[in-house]
Design a protein around this motif. Structure first.
Motif, PDB file in Angstrom:
ATOM      1  N   ALA A  39       0.845  -1.187   0.000  1.00 49.95           N
ATOM      2  CA  ALA A  39       0.000   0.000   0.000  1.00 49.95           C
ATOM      3  C   ALA A  39       0.887   1.246   0.000  1.00 49.95           C
ATOM      4  O   ALA A  39       2.060   1.162   0.404  1.00 49.95           O
ATOM      5  N   THR A  89      -6.739  -2.367  -0.577  1.00 45.72           N
ATOM      6  CA  THR A  89      -6.215  -1.538  -1.660  1.00 45.72           C
ATOM      7  C   THR A  89      -4.690  -1.504  -1.606  1.00 45.72           C
ATOM      8  O   THR A  89      -4.103  -1.152  -0.572  1.00 45.72           O
ATOM      9  N   ALA A  90      -4.057  -1.890  -2.711  1.00 48.46           N
ATOM     10  CA  ALA A  90      -2.598  -1.955  -2.772  1.00 48.46           C
ATOM     11  C   ALA A  90      -2.192  -2.381  -4.177  1.00 48.46           C
ATOM     12  O   ALA A  90      -3.029  -2.763  -4.988  1.00 48.46           O
ATOM     13  N   THR A 117      -7.835  -1.683  -6.270  1.00 43.94           N
ATOM     14  CA  THR A 117      -8.437  -0.574  -5.532  1.00 43.94           C
ATOM     15  C   THR A 117      -9.851  -0.971  -5.113  1.00 43.94           C
ATOM     16  O   THR A 117     -10.658  -1.356  -5.956  1.00 43.94           O
TER      17      THR A 117
END
Length: 120
Positions: A39, A89-90, A117
């Motif tokens: 992230a 998310t990452a 995402t």
């Protein structure tokens, strides 16, 4: 040897995505295959790994939601991600320990990453 990851994208919380990563080039055998994620502003962390025999290990944060699998005939590893959360998310990276010949040592290769995402 190249690792090509695909399947990332934008999804709403609670949704699902399936990542794929295929190894190509001179591949004699593959030992561990895995997925990691990074992230913004954070270190790269393990998500899941799978041995050539199918043994798996997961980060606590994804247990019960993500499933790693592999197709040894296709030199491909998959990550099925369900019940996604914004915290997932990452950029997701695949890795593989690959031996190019019977006499060569195993070396770790990395894919370029695919963005996941999750919107709230």
């Amino acid at each position: 040897v190249q690792l090509q990851a695909s399947g990332g994208g934008l999804v709403q919380a609670g949704g699902s995505l399936r990542l794929s990563c295929a190894a190509s080039g001179s591949v004699f055998s593959i030992r561990l295959m895995g997925w990691y994620r990074q992230a913004p502003g954070k270190q790269r962390d393990l998500v899941a790994i799978i041995s050539s025999g199918g043994s798996t290990n997961y980060a606590e944060s994804v247990k019960g939601r993500f499933t790693i699998s592999r197709d040894n005939a296709k030199n491909t590893v998959y990550l099925q991600m369900n019940s996604l959360k914004p915290d997932d998310t990452a950029v997701y990276f695949c890795s593989a320990d690959i031996r190019q010949t019977i006499a060569a040592p195993y070396m770790t290769y990395w894919g370029k990453g695919t963005q996941v995402t999750v919107s709230s």
